[in-house]
Design a protein around this motif. Structure first.
Motif: not given
Length: 231
Positions: A10, A62, A64, A104, A106, A111, A114-115, A135, A137-138, A144
């Motif tokens: 990410l 990424a 998202g 980040y 994990t 996920r 994260q958002l 978003s 970027q995720v 994930w």
């Protein structure tokens, strides 16, 4: 020699702004800077130059949420994502936001968490927020999950933040133009350190150009991520 991660990170500058969002945010950002053909072309221009020249390696794309999807709001908080700071100065807030975007974990953050954590950094003024650029970027849930299987996590060091020269020139030519939306364009440079299982890891230089809203008397908030880095 740098060690490469076997999984996706990410860390990319992800998707560009959709044309309509680009116009709404950056035109409003530098608002009535109608004489700003230069900065609009530079900051909102299309293209794939999302990463600063000289960075260690291109990040994977990424994936998202699309701009039409709802923002997840799980009941268990935002994991390791820090809360937005109470800062009323654009460059300082942009530096904090960049550090958040490049960090980040994990191992203890889903996920959705994260958002949710990232969404808290955004301006609540829907006219000026480009959630899709953030978003984006995720990584996709499957990616994930692969990162989580490797206990992948990242920390960031921010070296500096500054207003791009085109933005400073635009403000010098029309200082009152920014009073429409109070959105500032800030470029941040730094380093991201990624680590995963069995001692794997590596570091890469990072750079990102952010749109930050800082209305007088209010804390700053993130408006979006520019599709390319502007120095």
């Amino acid at each position: 020699m740098r060690t490469r991660s076997p999984s996706l990170s990410l860390s990319s500058y992800g998707t560009g702004w959709p044309a309509n969002r680009r116009i709404a945010i950056l035109t409003a950002a530098v608002a009535v800077l109608l004489a700003l053909a230069g900065i609009v072309a530079v900051v909102t221009g299309s293209g794939n130059g999302h990463q600063a020249a000289g960075t260690a390696a291109p990040s994977p794309p990424a994936i998202g949420l699309s701009s039409g999807e709802a923002v997840p709001k799980p009941p268990y908080g935002s994991g390791s994502v820090p809360k937005p700071p109470q800062i009323a100065e654009p460059v300082a807030y942009a530096k904090a936001a960049a550090k958040m975007l490049w960090s980040y974990d994990t191992r203890d953050t889903s996920r959705d968490q994260q958002l949710t954590g990232m969404r808290a950094w955004m301006t609540t003024e829907t006219k000026y927020t480009d959630w899709a650029s953030v978003s984006g970027q995720v990584p996709h849930p499957l990616l994930w999950s692969r990162m989580a299987d490797q206990d992948q996590h990242a920390t960031a060091h921010v070296a500096e933040g500054h207003y791009p020269s085109a933005f400073k020139q635009a403000l010098a030519e029309d200082p009152s133009a920014i009073t429409e939306a109070y959105i500032y364009v800030v470029t941040v440079n730094g380093t991201q350190q990624i680590a995963w299982k069995k001692g794997g890891g590596g570091a890469e230089d990072r750079a990102v150009t952010l749109a930050v809203q800082c209305r007088p008397g209010h804390d700053c908030a993130l408006a979006g991520i520019a599709p390319r880095v502007t120095q």
